[in-house]
Design a protein around this motif. Structure first.
Motif, short mmCIF file in Angstrom:
data_model
loop_
_atom_site.label_atom_id
_atom_site.label_comp_id
_atom_site.label_asym_id
_atom_site.label_seq_id
_atom_site.Cartn_x
_atom_site.Cartn_y
_atom_site.Cartn_z
N ASP A 72 101.11 102.11 31.28
CA ASP A 72 100.46 102.77 32.41
C ASP A 72 100.56 102.02 33.73
OD1 ASP A 72 99.64 104.83 30.74
OD2 ASP A 72 97.74 103.86 30.28
N GLY A 73 101.00 100.76 33.71
CA GLY A 73 100.99 99.97 34.93
C GLY A 73 102.25 99.15 35.09
N PRO A 74 102.17 98.15 35.96
CA PRO A 74 103.33 97.31 36.24
C PRO A 74 103.79 96.49 35.05
CG PRO A 74 101.41 96.59 37.53
CD PRO A 74 101.00 97.77 36.73
N VAL A 75 105.09 96.22 35.03
CA VAL A 75 105.70 95.36 34.02
C VAL A 75 106.50 94.31 34.77
CG1 VAL A 75 107.28 95.22 32.07
CG2 VAL A 75 105.87 97.27 32.37
N GLU A 76 106.16 93.04 34.53
CA GLU A 76 106.81 91.93 35.22
C GLU A 76 107.28 90.89 34.22
OE1 GLU A 76 104.58 91.39 39.36
OE2 GLU A 76 103.24 91.16 37.64
N SER A 77 108.17 90.04 34.67
CA SER A 77 108.66 88.91 33.89
C SER A 77 108.15 87.63 34.55
CB SER A 77 110.19 88.92 33.88
OG SER A 77 110.70 87.71 33.37
N GLY B 241 109.61 93.65 38.71
CA GLY B 241 109.96 92.37 39.30
C GLY B 241 109.50 91.19 38.46
N GLU B 242 109.45 90.05 39.14
CA GLU B 242 109.05 88.82 38.48
C GLU B 242 107.78 88.30 39.14
OE1 GLU B 242 112.58 86.30 36.94
OE2 GLU B 242 113.12 86.96 38.96
N CYS B 243 107.03 87.54 38.37
CA CYS B 243 105.85 86.90 38.93
C CYS B 243 105.96 85.39 38.68
CB CYS B 243 104.56 87.47 38.34
SG CYS B 243 104.27 87.13 36.61
N SER B 244 105.32 84.64 39.53
CA SER B 244 105.31 83.19 39.39
C SER B 244 104.16 82.77 38.48
CB SER B 244 105.13 82.55 40.76
OG SER B 244 103.82 82.82 41.25
N ALA B 245 104.14 81.50 38.12
CA ALA B 245 103.03 80.97 37.33
C ALA B 245 101.72 81.14 38.08
CB ALA B 245 103.29 79.50 36.98
N ALA B 246 101.75 80.90 39.39
CA ALA B 246 100.53 81.06 40.20
C ALA B 246 100.06 82.51 40.20
CB ALA B 246 100.78 80.57 41.63
N ASP B 247 101.01 83.45 40.28
CA ASP B 247 100.65 84.87 40.24
C ASP B 247 99.98 85.22 38.91
OD1 ASP B 247 101.84 85.31 42.74
OD2 ASP B 247 103.75 85.93 41.86
N LEU B 248 100.56 84.72 37.81
CA LEU B 248 100.00 85.01 36.49
C LEU B 248 98.62 84.39 36.35
CD1 LEU B 248 100.14 86.27 33.73
CD2 LEU B 248 101.49 84.31 32.94
N LYS B 249 98.44 83.17 36.84
CA LYS B 249 97.11 82.54 36.78
C LYS B 249 96.09 83.38 37.54
CE LYS B 249 98.52 77.78 36.13
NZ LYS B 249 98.63 76.46 36.74
N SER B 250 96.48 83.91 38.69
CA SER B 250 95.57 84.77 39.46
C SER B 250 95.21 86.03 38.69
CB SER B 250 96.20 85.15 40.80
OG SER B 250 96.32 84.04 41.62
N LEU B 251 96.20 86.62 38.02
CA LEU B 251 95.94 87.81 37.21
C LEU B 251 94.96 87.48 36.09
CD1 LEU B 251 99.52 89.33 36.84
CD2 LEU B 251 97.59 90.36 38.03
N LEU B 252 95.17 86.34 35.43
CA LEU B 252 94.32 85.96 34.31
C LEU B 252 92.90 85.61 34.77
CD1 LEU B 252 96.84 83.82 32.24
CD2 LEU B 252 96.01 86.13 31.72
N ASP B 253 92.78 85.05 35.97
CA ASP B 253 91.48 84.68 36.51
C ASP B 253 90.73 85.89 37.07
OD1 ASP B 253 91.89 82.03 35.87
OD2 ASP B 253 92.53 81.45 37.89
N GLY B 254 91.46 86.94 37.37
CA GLY B 254 90.86 88.13 37.97
C GLY B 254 90.29 89.06 36.92
N GLU B 255 89.89 90.20 37.38
CA GLU B 255 89.27 91.21 36.54
C GLU B 255 90.30 92.13 35.87
OE1 GLU B 255 85.74 91.84 36.31
OE2 GLU B 255 85.46 89.91 37.28
N GLN B 256 91.57 91.96 36.21
CA GLN B 256 92.60 92.87 35.69
C GLN B 256 92.86 92.65 34.20
OE1 GLN B 256 96.10 92.37 38.20
NE2 GLN B 256 95.72 94.43 38.95
N ASP B 257 93.19 93.74 33.54
CA ASP B 257 93.57 93.70 32.14
C ASP B 257 95.08 93.49 32.09
OD1 ASP B 257 93.74 93.97 29.39
OD2 ASP B 257 93.76 96.16 29.47
N VAL B 258 95.52 92.29 31.70
CA VAL B 258 96.95 91.99 31.63
C VAL B 258 97.31 91.57 30.22
CG1 VAL B 258 96.62 89.60 32.44
CG2 VAL B 258 98.84 90.68 32.68
#
Length: 107
Positions: A84-89, A3-20
């Protein structure tokens, strides 16, 4: 593709502990004019030959100027067996990103 992610979603990913991994598929000149910090430039025209650079990625977000070419890129990356994980646009593209942009090569 997951699927797609929003700018806010990406910011949350970058601020979190996830490896993106953020993969900017624009041409190098556009990437150098400004890109999301931490992103890597793999132009869409070369992505098929360079997708193995993403081997073992836990989460991939593809980025282009307006969110159209990145959908195609996300589909291509998602079809690769080494992810190994999700792929988003990123739905809004770099033009809709309201965070900081880094200038220059960034490699």
């Amino acid at each position: 593709m997951d699927g797609e992610c929003s700018a806010a979603d990406l910011k949350s990913l970058l601020d979190g502990e996830q490896d993106v991994r953020i993969v900017d598929v624009r041409p190098p000149a556009a990437f150098e004019r400004g890109h999301i910090p931490g992103s890597e430039n793999v132009p869409l025209a070369t992505l098929t030959n360079e997708v193995d650079r993403l081997d073992g990625a836990a989460h991939v977000v593809t980025v282009c100027a307006h969110g159209q070419a990145s959908i195609q890129a996300a589909r291509l990356v998602a079809a690769y067996e080494g992810i190994d994980g999700p792929v988003e646009s990123l739905s809004c593209g770099v033009d809709g990103w309201d965070g900081d942009l880094k200038m220059g090569d960034g490699r």
